[in-house]
Design a protein around this motif. Structure first.
Motif, PDB file in Angstrom:
ATOM      1  N   PRO A  10      12.011 -14.680  -1.504  1.00 54.28           N
ATOM      2  CA  PRO A  10      13.234 -15.002  -0.761  1.00 54.28           C
ATOM      3  C   PRO A  10      13.912 -13.773  -0.154  1.00 54.28           C
ATOM      4  CG  PRO A  10      13.625 -15.145  -3.115  1.00 54.28           C
ATOM      5  CD  PRO A  10      12.149 -14.947  -2.924  1.00 54.28           C
ATOM      6  N   TRP A  11      13.883 -12.636  -0.833  1.00 57.14           N
ATOM      7  CA  TRP A  11      14.571 -11.455  -0.302  1.00 57.14           C
ATOM      8  C   TRP A  11      13.837 -10.872   0.892  1.00 57.14           C
ATOM      9  CZ3 TRP A  11      19.220 -11.821  -1.588  1.00 57.14           C
ATOM     10  CH2 TRP A  11      19.586 -12.269  -2.848  1.00 57.14           C
ATOM     11  N   GLN A  12      12.505 -10.836   0.823  1.00 57.65           N
ATOM     12  CA  GLN A  12      11.743 -10.359   1.966  1.00 57.65           C
ATOM     13  C   GLN A  12      11.892 -11.315   3.151  1.00 57.65           C
ATOM     14  OE1 GLN A  12      10.587 -10.394  -1.186  1.00 57.65           O
ATOM     15  NE2 GLN A  12       9.170  -8.721  -1.559  1.00 57.65           N
ATOM     16  N   SER A  13      11.938 -12.615   2.858  1.00 59.67           N
ATOM     17  CA  SER A  13      12.116 -13.601   3.925  1.00 59.67           C
ATOM     18  C   SER A  13      13.488 -13.470   4.570  1.00 59.67           C
ATOM     19  CB  SER A  13      11.937 -15.014   3.367  1.00 59.67           C
ATOM     20  OG  SER A  13      10.654 -15.155   2.797  1.00 59.67           O
ATOM     21  N   LEU A  14      14.508 -13.272   3.752  1.00 60.01           N
ATOM     22  CA  LEU A  14      15.856 -13.067   4.282  1.00 60.01           C
ATOM     23  C   LEU A  14      15.916 -11.809   5.151  1.00 60.01           C
ATOM     24  CD1 LEU A  14      18.877 -13.802   4.402  1.00 60.01           C
ATOM     25  CD2 LEU A  14      19.177 -12.445   2.321  1.00 60.01           C
ATOM     26  N   ALA A  15      15.313 -10.729   4.665  1.00 61.32           N
ATOM     27  CA  ALA A  15      15.302  -9.478   5.437  1.00 61.32           C
ATOM     28  C   ALA A  15      14.551  -9.665   6.757  1.00 61.32           C
ATOM     29  CB  ALA A  15      14.665  -8.354   4.618  1.00 61.32           C
ATOM     30  N   GLY A  16      13.423 -10.358   6.716  1.00 60.56           N
ATOM     31  CA  GLY A  16      12.662 -10.625   7.939  1.00 60.56           C
ATOM     32  C   GLY A  16      13.458 -11.455   8.927  1.00 60.56           C
ATOM     33  N   GLY A  17      14.137 -12.482   8.439  1.00 59.88           N
ATOM     34  CA  GLY A  17      14.965 -13.311   9.310  1.00 59.88           C
ATOM     35  C   GLY A  17      16.097 -12.519   9.940  1.00 59.88           C
ATOM     36  N   LEU A  18      16.717 -11.651   9.149  1.00 57.68           N
ATOM     37  CA  LEU A  18      17.781 -10.801   9.689  1.00 57.68           C
ATOM     38  C   LEU A  18      17.247  -9.851  10.756  1.00 57.68           C
ATOM     39  CD1 LEU A  18      19.790  -9.948   6.438  1.00 57.68           C
ATOM     40  CD2 LEU A  18      20.552 -11.347   8.365  1.00 57.68           C
ATOM     41  N   LEU A  19      16.078  -9.270  10.508  1.00 55.42           N
ATOM     42  CA  LEU A  19      15.481  -8.369  11.498  1.00 55.42           C
ATOM     43  C   LEU A  19      15.128  -9.095  12.791  1.00 55.42           C
ATOM     44  CD1 LEU A  19      13.229  -6.123   9.233  1.00 55.42           C
ATOM     45  CD2 LEU A  19      15.289  -5.435  10.477  1.00 55.42           C
ATOM     46  N   ILE A  20      14.618 -10.316  12.662  1.00 56.35           N
ATOM     47  CA  ILE A  20      14.307 -11.110  13.858  1.00 56.35           C
ATOM     48  C   ILE A  20      15.585 -11.400  14.637  1.00 56.35           C
ATOM     49  CG2 ILE A  20      13.553 -13.397  14.656  1.00 56.35           C
ATOM     50  CD1 ILE A  20      11.447 -13.291  12.378  1.00 56.35           C
ATOM     51  N   GLY A  21      16.639 -11.801  13.934  1.00 59.55           N
ATOM     52  CA  GLY A  21      17.916 -12.076  14.589  1.00 59.55           C
ATOM     53  C   GLY A  21      18.502 -10.855  15.262  1.00 59.55           C
ATOM     54  N   ILE A  22      18.438  -9.716  14.582  1.00 53.64           N
ATOM     55  CA  ILE A  22      18.957  -8.470  15.164  1.00 53.64           C
ATOM     56  C   ILE A  22      18.150  -8.075  16.400  1.00 53.64           C
ATOM     57  CG2 ILE A  22      19.192  -5.987  14.754  1.00 53.64           C
ATOM     58  CD1 ILE A  22      19.915  -6.740  11.811  1.00 53.64           C
ATOM     59  N   ALA A  23      16.809  -8.155  16.291  1.00 58.59           N
ATOM     60  CA  ALA A  23      15.959  -7.788  17.429  1.00 58.59           C
ATOM     61  C   ALA A  23      16.201  -8.703  18.621  1.00 58.59           C
ATOM     62  CB  ALA A  23      14.490  -7.828  17.017  1.00 58.59           C
ATOM     63  N   ALA A  24      16.307 -10.010  18.376  1.00 54.57           N
ATOM     64  CA  ALA A  24      16.556 -10.949  19.469  1.00 54.57           C
ATOM     65  C   ALA A  24      17.924 -10.695  20.095  1.00 54.57           C
ATOM     66  CB  ALA A  24      16.459 -12.388  18.964  1.00 54.57           C
ATOM     67  N   SER A  25      18.923 -10.407  19.250  1.00 51.93           N
ATOM     68  CA  SER A  25      20.272 -10.117  19.760  1.00 51.93           C
ATOM     69  C   SER A  25      20.297  -8.844  20.595  1.00 51.93           C
ATOM     70  CB  SER A  25      21.256  -9.979  18.599  1.00 51.93           C
ATOM     71  OG  SER A  25      21.344 -11.190  17.894  1.00 51.93           O
ATOM     72  N   LEU A  26      19.626  -7.800  20.100  1.00 54.69           N
ATOM     73  CA  LEU A  26      19.593  -6.546  20.850  1.00 54.69           C
ATOM     74  C   LEU A  26      18.889  -6.700  22.189  1.00 54.69           C
ATOM     75  CD1 LEU A  26      18.852  -3.922  18.039  1.00 54.69           C
ATOM     76  CD2 LEU A  26      20.964  -4.208  19.351  1.00 54.69           C
ATOM     77  N   LEU A  27      17.799  -7.460  22.206  1.00 55.63           N
ATOM     78  CA  LEU A  27      17.061  -7.638  23.458  1.00 55.63           C
ATOM     79  C   LEU A  27      17.908  -8.375  24.491  1.00 55.63           C
ATOM     80  CD1 LEU A  27      14.348  -7.087  24.853  1.00 55.63           C
ATOM     81  CD2 LEU A  27      13.555  -9.286  23.995  1.00 55.63           C
ATOM     82  N   ILE A  28      18.617  -9.410  24.056  1.00 56.70           N
ATOM     83  CA  ILE A  28      19.421 -10.160  25.029  1.00 56.70           C
ATOM     84  C   ILE A  28      20.685  -9.398  25.424  1.00 56.70           C
ATOM     85  CG2 ILE A  28      20.813 -11.570  23.455  1.00 56.70           C
ATOM     86  CD1 ILE A  28      20.138 -13.936  25.417  1.00 56.70           C
ATOM     87  N   LEU A  29      21.303  -8.685  24.468  1.00 50.63           N
ATOM     88  CA  LEU A  29      22.524  -7.947  24.791  1.00 50.63           C
ATOM     89  C   LEU A  29      22.241  -6.690  25.615  1.00 50.63           C
ATOM     90  CD1 LEU A  29      24.467  -8.246  21.409  1.00 50.63           C
ATOM     91  CD2 LEU A  29      25.006  -9.381  23.577  1.00 50.63           C
TER      92      LEU A  29
END
Length: 145
Positions: A10-29
């Motif tokens: 669960p912790w690795q999955s949470l970290a991966g999800g956060l990284l995906i969200g951050i990367a997607a946010s940075l790319l669009i912003l």
């Protein structure tokens, strides 16, 4: 249903999800671009001037990141005993066809589209989940895999 507690991460999955969200946010912003993998790869194949370098870098990051991760945290062993390689190619082609037909893939619609409150992405994501569940049911109950 049982949980495979040995491979439950669960912790690795949470970290991966956060990284995906951050990367997607940075790319669009930062660049105004959607982090939809099928669209990014299609852009590499179309080779528009000035558009290729960031797309290749993005896909290279996707390919290299599991290897980098494994340098610090060992990955679980994967066994491909029950994989039918003859079905894997056609399955990949169907996924590509489906993402083209749906004007995007799960990452584009599910992560980026839903965050932009896109109705089309909401419908697409619901359909991904429904047809994924139907596919799992057919594979397990009808094909016995």
């Amino acid at each position: 249903m049982t949980i495979d507690w040995i491979n439950f991460t669960p912790w690795q999955s949470l970290a991966g999800g956060l990284l995906i969200g951050i990367a997607a946010s940075l790319l669009i912003l930062a660049d105004g671009r959607i982090a939809g993998i099928s669209g990014i790869i299609a852009g590499i194949l179309r080779a528009e001037k000035g558009e290729t370098w960031w797309r290749v870098a993005f896909v290279a990051g996707l390919a290299v990141s599991p290897w980098l991760y494994s340098l610090f945290i060992p990955l679980p062993e994967f066994h491909f005993d029950s994989v039918s390689w003859a079905l894997l190619g056609p399955a990949g082609l169907l996924v590509g066809f489906g993402s083209r037909l749906g004007s995007g893939c799960t990452s584009g619609h599910g992560v980026c589209g839903l965050s932009r409150l896109s109705k089309r992405s909401l419908v697409a994501t619901i359909l991904f989940i429904v047809f994924g569940a139907i596919t799992v049911w057919i594979v397990r109950h009808c094909l016995g895999v």
